[in-house]
Every structure is written in structure tokens, then in C-alpha cells.
Design an enzyme around this catalytic site. Structure first.
Site, PDB file in Angstrom:
ATOM      1  N   ILE A  36      49.126  50.064  70.423  1.00  0.00           N
ATOM      2  CA  ILE A  36      47.786  50.125  69.278  1.00  0.00           C
ATOM      3  C   ILE A  36      47.575  48.552  69.188  1.00  0.00           C
ATOM      4  CG2 ILE A  36      47.012  50.049  66.895  1.00  0.00           C
ATOM      5  CD1 ILE A  36      48.860  52.759  66.769  1.00  0.00           C
ATOM      6  N   ASP A  92      60.429  36.037  66.473  1.00  0.00           N
ATOM      7  CA  ASP A  92      61.055  37.339  66.276  1.00  0.00           C
ATOM      8  C   ASP A  92      59.958  36.893  64.487  1.00  0.00           C
ATOM      9  OD1 ASP A  92      61.927  39.482  64.512  1.00  0.00           O
ATOM     10  OD2 ASP A  92      63.872  39.619  65.636  1.00  0.00           O
ATOM     11  N   LYS A 152      51.607  33.004  56.341  1.00  0.00           N
ATOM     12  CA  LYS A 152      52.504  31.678  55.675  1.00  0.00           C
ATOM     13  C   LYS A 152      52.429  31.034  57.369  1.00  0.00           C
ATOM     14  CE  LYS A 152      54.235  30.170  52.846  1.00  0.00           C
ATOM     15  NZ  LYS A 152      53.860  29.704  51.051  1.00  0.00           N
ATOM     16  N   SER A 169      48.901  49.229  59.697  1.00  0.00           N
ATOM     17  CA  SER A 169      50.029  50.126  57.944  1.00  0.00           C
ATOM     18  C   SER A 169      50.310  51.065  58.776  1.00  0.00           C
ATOM     19  CB  SER A 169      49.146  49.530  56.426  1.00  0.00           C
ATOM     20  OG  SER A 169      49.487  50.228  55.902  1.00  0.00           O
ATOM     21  N   LYS A 187      55.050  49.309  54.467  1.00  0.00           N
ATOM     22  CA  LYS A 187      53.167  50.091  54.483  1.00  0.00           C
ATOM     23  C   LYS A 187      53.272  49.652  53.228  1.00  0.00           C
ATOM     24  CE  LYS A 187      53.495  50.534  59.138  1.00  0.00           C
ATOM     25  NZ  LYS A 187      53.170  48.996  59.728  1.00  0.00           N
ATOM     26  N   ILE A 216      47.937  58.887  67.107  1.00  0.00           N
ATOM     27  CA  ILE A 216      47.198  58.266  67.885  1.00  0.00           C
ATOM     28  C   ILE A 216      48.185  58.228  69.398  1.00  0.00           C
ATOM     29  CG2 ILE A 216      46.406  56.154  68.805  1.00  0.00           C
ATOM     30  CD1 ILE A 216      44.998  56.026  66.911  1.00  0.00           C
TER      31      ILE A 216
END
Length: 304
Positions: A36, A92, A152, A169, A187, A216
Site C-alpha cells: 500500500i 528501522d 520527530k 492505520s 493503530k 485491500i
């Protein structure tokens, strides 16, 4: 003959939005090497159809993830398919230092970051009684803390460009979903993070929204979460819009939310699920699956 449901077609974003919508802009996407998030990134630049380029939306991109070989291949393919520049940045999301290095690489290459897609995620099917403390913690670290770390690292640059965030989410936590306690918690945290970010950063010119994909097709997530004994049984009727979701559906929502057409939309959660949430039931037999997890072991790819 009984009436047949109408099937909503999958739309191309280029038939709705102008070709140079994001010309001169840059998108940074975590989890952009596949699935996605790759589709969301590609939509910001262009769509390829029938072996020729359609209109270009114009953005350049940096995709971030752990697997350099996948990122390198995806960047090459995206650059060739869209005519824009896409660079791989390895790291990561659980490690702030690797994100900072990726952002520095992106700034050195493009000089700016306008849009950020927080899409890095981890998921699998497992009951509360079977999932380990470490497995639960890992999903929280990748999804929720990883999204925070991404914010951040990117926020100073997004403030400068008066840019925007989209968090990927899910709809799983809207109602209780068996075998999904870890991702539901993660989420829910992402949704809260995105809303607070919208309130705090709105005065600085930054918008923040959430896309919550439903089922999806042709994605790793769908493969992992489907009933393995009958992978299409739950989705065969197509739901309210008559079909399962396509990556382009999420990509189109991405183009809209990052565009000026959504300039008055922030702090919102947009389910892109074809109305499935209003019909959703667990894909695992209930209550059998929670009473005897071993009885459904052949249906899932659990990592406990």
C-alpha cells in the site's frame, strides 16, 4: 434472475487531479518498499498504464525501510515508472538515529520534505493467550513508536514547507477484532498521535490526517489476515461498493489529502474500506477460534 449489485470501478487519480499537482514537492514514506505505501508513493508521482506514462503528479520521493535490496529495486522501478526521482533510505523506524540519517540523505538530495507517509507496520494473527509480551511490544514499537519517531525526525522540515502528514492505520480497533489485540492497540495510538499533531502543529502550517484501509487485495497484509482455508469467503459478495479494495483506492485518497483541495481537513481519520466496516465480522469462526486456538491454526500464519 435476481438483481445484481453494482460494482464501483477503480478510479485513476490522474483523471481527477491535474498532472503537475505536486511539482517541486518531496514525499518521505516509511514502509514504502512494497504494498500500500509503495502505491501511495507512486500516486504522488505518476501512474503507469498500458506501457506508457499517464499524467504526472510531479513529486520526488524517498522510501524508507529495513530491507535495502527491496528498497533499491522499488526505487528503481518507481523512478522508471513515474519519470520522477525516488531514492532508497535504509533503516528501522524503531531506531531514531537511522531515521535521522535517512532524513539527512533526503534533504541532501532534494533540499526539502513536504509530505510524510507514516506507513511502517507489522501484523499477524494471534490470540491474547498466545501472543508473547515481546511480540506485542514489537508491533507497538514498529507502528506507534515508529510513527512518533518519524514525526520527530521530519517535523522541522515539514514545518518549513508547511507540509502535511498521513498516517496509515486500520479499522480493526473500531470494534473488537479477535486475534488483533496488538495491532488494534497500536493503530489506536497512531490515530491519537495524528490528532494531537494536527492540533499542535496546525498553527505552524502543518496538517495531519489518517487513512485507514479496509481489505485491500494483492497485499501482504491481506494475505496474512485472510482465512487461509477459504481466503475469499468473507469478501465474495463485494460489500457495499461491490468489490474488494485496490491499492489505487488508498493512493487516490492520499493524493486528495495531500492536495490543496484538503486544506481545511486536518486531524481526521478517513476509512478507505468501501463501507466494509459497517458489515464487518471476524473472518475466524466465533467463538470456536477463541475457545480453542489450535482448531484454527491451519487458517493463520501466527507468529507467537
Amino acid at each position: 434472475m435476481s438483481p445484481q449489485p453494482y460494482v464501483q470501478p477503480v478510479a485513476e487519480s490522474t483523471s481527477v487531479f491535474k498532472d503537475d499537482l505536486f511539482k517541486g514537492k518531496v514525499v518521505f514514506c516509511t514502509g514504502g518498499g512494497s504494498g500500500i505505501c509503495r502505491g501511495m508513493t507512486e500516486a504522488m508521482a505518476a501512474w503507469k498504464q498500458q506501457l506508457r506514462l499517464q499524467m504526472r503528479h510531479g513529486a520526488d520521493a524517498a522510501i524508507f525501510g529495513r530491507k535495502l535490496d527491496r528498497l533499491t529495486q522499488a526505487s528503481k522501478e518507481l523512478s522508471e515508472a513515474t519519470g520522477r526521482t525516488c531514492i532508497p533510505t535504509q533503516g528501522d523506524v524503531r531506531q531514531p538515529s537511522s531515521l535521522k540519517e535517512a532524513i539527512q540523505k533526503t534533504i541532501e538530495k532534494f533540499g526539502r520534505i513536504d509530505f510524510v507517509i507514516c506507513g511502517a507496520a507489522g501484523n499477524f494473527l494471534a490470540p491474547i493467550s498466545g501472543i508473547s509480551e515481546n511480540a506485542f511490544k514489537t508491533v507497538m514499537e514498529i507502528d506507534t513508536i515508529g510513527s512518533y519517531n518519524t514525526v520527530k525526525a521530519t517535523l522541522p522540515h515539514v514545518r518549513t514547507t508547511k507540509g502535511s502528514y498521513i498516517f496509515v492505520s486500520a479499522t480493526l480497533h473500531y470494534n473488537a477484532t479477535p486475534y488483533q489485540v496488538h495491532v488494534s492497540a497500536a493503530k489506536a495510538g497512531i490515530d491519537a498521535l495524528a490528532k494531537v499533531l494536527a492540533v499542535e502543529e496546525g498553527p505552524h502550517g502543518v496538517r495531519s490526517n489518517v487513512i485507514s484501509p479496509g481489505p485491500i487485495g494483492n497485499t501482504e497484509g491481506m494475505d496474512r489476515l485472510s482465512n487461509k482455508s477459504a481466503p475469499s469467503s468473507g469478501w465474495v459478495h463485494g460489500g457495499p461498493v461491490g468489490r474488494i479494495g485496490d491499492i489505487k483506492d488508498v493512493a487516490n485518497a492520499t493524493v486528495f489529502l495531500f492536495s490543496d483541495a484538503a486544506s481545511f481537513i486536518t486531524g481526521q481519520v478517513l476509512p478507505v474500506d468501501g463501507g466494509w466496516e459497517h458489515l464487518r465480522t471476524t473472518q475466524l469462526p466465533y467463538p470456536q477460534a477463541v475457545l480453542d486456538p489450535s482448531s484454527v491454526s491451519d487458517m493463520i500464519k501466527a507468529r507467537m
